[in-house]
Design a protein around this motif. Structure first.
Motif, PDB file in Angstrom:
ATOM      1  N   ASN A  52       5.546  -6.339  23.092  1.00  0.00           N
ATOM      2  CA  ASN A  52       4.605  -6.995  23.979  1.00  0.00           C
ATOM      3  C   ASN A  52       3.458  -6.068  24.410  1.00  0.00           C
ATOM      4  O   ASN A  52       3.547  -5.929  25.790  1.00  0.00           O
ATOM      5  CB  ASN A  52       5.472  -7.482  25.106  1.00  0.00           C
ATOM      6  N   GLU A 100      16.867  -1.927  22.868  1.00  0.00           N
ATOM      7  CA  GLU A 100      16.299  -3.101  23.244  1.00  0.00           C
ATOM      8  C   GLU A 100      15.126  -3.051  24.269  1.00  0.00           C
ATOM      9  O   GLU A 100      14.013  -3.841  24.171  1.00  0.00           O
ATOM     10  CB  GLU A 100      17.332  -4.242  23.857  1.00  0.00           C
ATOM     11  N   SER A 101      15.482  -2.248  25.336  1.00  0.00           N
ATOM     12  CA  SER A 101      14.584  -1.848  26.499  1.00  0.00           C
ATOM     13  C   SER A 101      13.253  -1.445  25.981  1.00  0.00           C
ATOM     14  O   SER A 101      12.091  -1.903  26.497  1.00  0.00           O
ATOM     15  CB  SER A 101      14.953  -1.086  27.539  1.00  0.00           C
ATOM     16  N   ILE A 111      11.370  -4.190  23.404  1.00  0.00           N
ATOM     17  CA  ILE A 111      10.548  -5.441  24.214  1.00  0.00           C
ATOM     18  C   ILE A 111       9.180  -4.801  24.530  1.00  0.00           C
ATOM     19  O   ILE A 111       8.031  -5.386  24.316  1.00  0.00           O
ATOM     20  CB  ILE A 111      11.352  -5.720  25.491  1.00  0.00           C
TER      21      ILE A 111
END
Length: 128
Positions: free
Chosen positions: A59, A51-52, A55
């Motif tokens: 973005n 997840e880190s 992201i």
């Protein structure tokens, strides 16, 4: 894939002394990669990363034009303090080869179709 497993693989392939070095390289390379991928391909890769890192991939800074593989390495060198083009190529290869493993063959093929020629080697999947 969990973040610690991803970083351990990057650390091993990049022969980094610390997990922090692997993390710095991973964040930089994935941010630059995210600027070059669009649509489902970027979303599918993000879903297969921790997840880190997903992201960061989702973005990105916006790229004004697609970078050739050589310019991608130079851009990585510019973002990593103390890096040279040679060390940046090592960083890119370590991170993208682990990302390719997480993506699998079919998604990696689709990723490479969105990128300029030459990225296949950076992902550790040279095209014949």
């Amino acid at each position: 894939m969990r973040a610690d497993a991803f970083l351990d693989q990057v650390r091993e392939r990049g022969e980094y002394g610390t997990r922090e070095e692997a993390d710095r390289a991973s964040r930089t390379v994935l941010a630059l990669l995210g600027a070059h991928l669009v649509g489902e391909v970027r979303s599918e890769l993000a879903a297969r990363l921790p997840e880190s890192f997903s992201i960061i991939l989702l973005n990105p800074l916006q790229a004004s034009e697609p970078l050739s593989a050589e310019r991608f390495v130079r851009a990585t060198a510019a973002w990593i303090e103390g890096a040279t083009e040679k060390t940046a190529a090592w960083d890119v290869g370590a991170v993208l080869s682990v990302a390719a493993d997480a993506a699998g063959e079919e998604l990696t093929r689709r990723i490479l179709l969105q990128l300029p020629p030459g990225y296949d080697i950076l992902f550790g999947h040279p095209q014949h």
